[in-house]
Write an enzyme that holds these catalytic residues in place. Structure first.
Site, mmCIF file in Angstrom:
data_model
loop_
_atom_site.group_PDB
_atom_site.id
_atom_site.type_symbol
_atom_site.label_atom_id
_atom_site.label_comp_id
_atom_site.label_asym_id
_atom_site.label_seq_id
_atom_site.Cartn_x
_atom_site.Cartn_y
_atom_site.Cartn_z
ATOM 1 C CG ASP A 175 -4.099 -1.188 3.075
ATOM 2 O OD1 ASP A 175 -4.367 -0.897 1.900
ATOM 3 O OD2 ASP A 175 -3.454 -0.449 3.829
ATOM 4 C CG ASP A 181 -1.134 1.884 6.943
ATOM 5 O OD1 ASP A 181 -1.627 1.739 5.799
ATOM 6 O OD2 ASP A 181 -0.976 2.994 7.475
ATOM 7 C CG ASP A 231 -1.615 1.274 1.471
ATOM 8 O OD1 ASP A 231 -2.258 1.755 0.520
ATOM 9 O OD2 ASP A 231 -1.524 1.828 2.587
#
Length: 655
Positions: free
Chosen positions: A556, A552, A348
């Protein structure tokens, strides 16, 4: 410093009697710790009595046999008990009963010393394996020793000592120098440095000031801290770590499950083959009963899969233990196995490859405006907003020590920005879309210069805001989420392992491309919703193979669950991401990912080495027994020696 060190034992005692915490360092082979193992003591005692029995066999056969019986009992009792329990409870045979049967069989034909040697080496290898397991479990033991028992709560100006379970959200706690932090919280008053080694693996203390987060189980340094509790005892990061390590110890990897099933079937085959070897050769090959029984006992010894059974878990647990000491928590050995097969690491962007905190990169004053005065006005107005972009502007003013101005009135403009009045002048700060609105609007007088400047900044992946004095453009602000300092090094190390690196982000294409260029990412997928990230992870798995997803945020979580291995960021990661992740990077240092994959691959290599070595030794000993015959002592040493060697090979991962 002297005063602090003297106060620490009392402070720690106040937290439930725990010992003074120490920063974990590299562990070395500790023979004293190994000798304190009860299984090791029994094995060595068995071996010592065996030597005495052998020494007395020349002048007192009765005393020698009595000593051998004691040696058998001391070394074989625990293994026999385990084997009988498996037989009774699970109706299954295991390697423990095979070894005991072989030792008793050797004794029955007069080979007392060989049987005792078998018991001794078998017990020694079992004790060594248990020692390996204990070494791997010391990480959770050290964590549990740091679990606070009580806290000092402040209520209406009075201090009272309460148990951790009594703490409520919003409670104000005092943490004295040297004390364990009793709960997750935010610092309300005070400054200190906190040793976070138990949580993040960081070797150096971290400075804490007002607004800083602190975590339960960490150790306060030289100054008192007043913190507000933000999480209850069962929801602290410390409690989650305990649960995750416990899950990792109980999780059995697929390869170990296979070996366990194989052991059950293999043990039955060995027993059946041994019975046939005892009964058939005297009739078919005209062997004597004594020779037949001897060869059958040698076969029973060398064919047992002790080394094969010990090939996997000691190595796996050693690797998990080593990772935990560096702040990387695996929730099970299966995830270590899967990580070794990694072909792609997908990141990410926000909070993973980047800091997740926007910063002002460009503050441009228009013609006729002084930059410092414009920054003072902007920061004064944005001070009233909690938006991350507003906080970045205020942070810039504080960094440059720009004094703030008094605001006469202020209000947010939904969907655009904020406005305020200073010295009778209306100021507005917000999105640059005013430049694109029709003639006659507030931005109608904007020149091509501002549009060209905005275009240039956006191509660099920056978010652009306007500053307006009334209807006139007074300046422009460009902000950008900054790349983590270690991002480029982390990506480069992954490339060195032959791994492709992808970035999955919901941000704009231009911004994603800039971050990818700065960090060296190979594949960029931008403008993604959570379900889009899942689709791309599936596509990467189909095209390249095993995928590690690093994230995080809550958005996600679906992608983390879809990847072969989901890796969550422990310090700033959301609760959902941490719960779903298979591996947690407690110190948020993404540079450790490549090292973790390398460790996983090394573990797999050691496991393969162990298995190939174990199978080769078993096959060679079995063939030798029937081709030319081998003495029972050589069979014992060869078989059990190989078991000890594979365990020691797995222990190398703890270095």
């Amino acid at each position: 410093m002297q005063a602090t060190s003297k106060s620490m034992p009392k402070s720690i005692a106040r937290q439930g009697g725990a010992q003074q915490p120490r920063t974990p360092g590299p562990r070395r082979f500790d023979p004293l710790a190994m000798l304190s193992n009860s299984e090791m003591q029994a094995a060595l005692g068995s071996g010592l009595i065996m030597l005495v029995a052998w020494a007395t066999s020349g002048w007192s056969e009765v005393l020698s046999v009595i000593l051998y019986v004691i040696s058998y009992t001391l070394g074989g009792w625990m293994k026999a008990k385990e084997g009988v329990e498996t037989l009774v409870k699970e109706r299954d045979l295991d390697v423990n009963l095979l070894m005991i049967a072989a030792a008793l069989g050797a004794a029955s034909i007069g080979y007392w010393n060989e049987g005792a040697m078998l018991i001794f080496i078998f017990a020694l290898s079992g004790a060594l394996e248990s020692y390996t397991m204990e070494r791997s479990k010391k990480d959770i033991s050290a964590l549990l020793a740091l679990k606070p028992a009580t806290a000092v709560r402040i209520e209406q100006g009075a201090m009272s000592e309460v148990t951790i379970d009594q703490l409520m959200l919003g409670d104000l706690l005092l943490i004295r120098p040297g004390e364990l932090v009793p709960a997750d919280g935010k610092v309300c008053r005070g400054e200190s440095s906190v040793n976070q080694a138990s949580i993040t693996g960081e070797s150096l203390p971290v400075d804490k000031t007002v607004g800083s987060e602190v975590f339960a189980g960490t150790v306060n340094g030289e100054g008192p801290l007043y913190i507000e509790v933000t999480k209850t005892a069962e929801n602290t990061l410390f409690a989650k770590i305990i649960r995750m390590v416990e899950e990792a110890e109980n999780e059995v990897p697929d390869s170990q499950r296979f070996i366990k099933r194989l052991e059950s079937v293999y043990a039955r085959v060995v027993v059946a083959a041994t019975v046939l070897l005892i009964t058939l050769p005297p009739f078919v090959l005209d062997w004597s009963w004594s020779d037949t029984f001897y060869k059958a006992m040698v076969f029973l010894v060398v064919a047992s899969p002790c080394a094969l059974v010990s090939s996997i878990m000691p190595a796996m647990l050693s690797a998990i233990s080593k990772s935990a000491r560096k702040g990387i928590l695996f929730k099970g050995g299966v995830h270590l196995e899967n990580m070794a097969r990694t072909s792609v690491v997908a990141f990410d962007k926000t909070g993973t490859l980047t800091e997740g905190i926007p910063q002002v990169t460009d503050f441009i004053a228009g013609e006729g405006y002084v930059r410092e005065e414009l920054l003072a006005v902007s920061a004064s107005i944005e001070k009233l907003s909690g938006h991350p972009l507003a906080e970045a502007i205020v942070a810039l003013a504080e960094t440059e020590q720009i004094g703030l101005r008094d605001i006469e009135e202020s209000q947010s403009v939904t969907g655009w920005g904020i406005e305020g009045v200073i010295d009778g002048q209306l100021w507005r700060i917000g999105k640059s879309n005013l430049l694109d609105e029709a003639e006659g609007s507030a931005a109608g007088a904007a020149t091509d210069h501002w549009k060209a400047l905005r275009s240039s900044l956006e191509q660099e992946g920056k978010t652009v805001s306007l500053i307006l004095a009334g209807e006139t453009i007074a300046g422009m602000i460009a902000l950008q989420d900054t790349v983590r300092p270690q991002a480029a090094a982390a990506v480069r190390k992954l490339h060195d392992l032959g791994i492709k690196v992808a970035m999955l982000t919901g941000d704009r294409e231009a911004t994603a491309r800039v971050i990818a260029g700065q960090s060296g990412v190979d594949l960029v997928f931008a403008g993604l919703l959570p379900e889009d990230k899942v689709s791309h992870v599936k596509a990467l798995r189909e095209q390249y193979g095993h995928v590690v997803m690093v994230g995080d945020g809550v958005n996600d979580a679906p992608a983390l669950a879809t990847a072969t291995v989901g890796m969550g960021m422990g310090m700033k990661g959301s609760g959902a991401a941490l719960e779903i992740a298979d591996v947690v990077l407690m110190n948020d240092n993404i540079e450790e990912i490549a090292g973790t994959i390398a460790l996983a691959r090394r573990t797999q290599r050691i496991v393969k080495q162990n298995m190939i070595f174990a199978v080769t030794v078993i096959a060679a000993l079995m063939i030798s027994n029937f081709v030319q015959g081998i003495a029972l002592p050589f069979g014992v040493v060869g078989h059990e020696g190989s078991t000890i060697l594979v365990i020691l090979n797995g222990l190398r991962l703890l270095r």
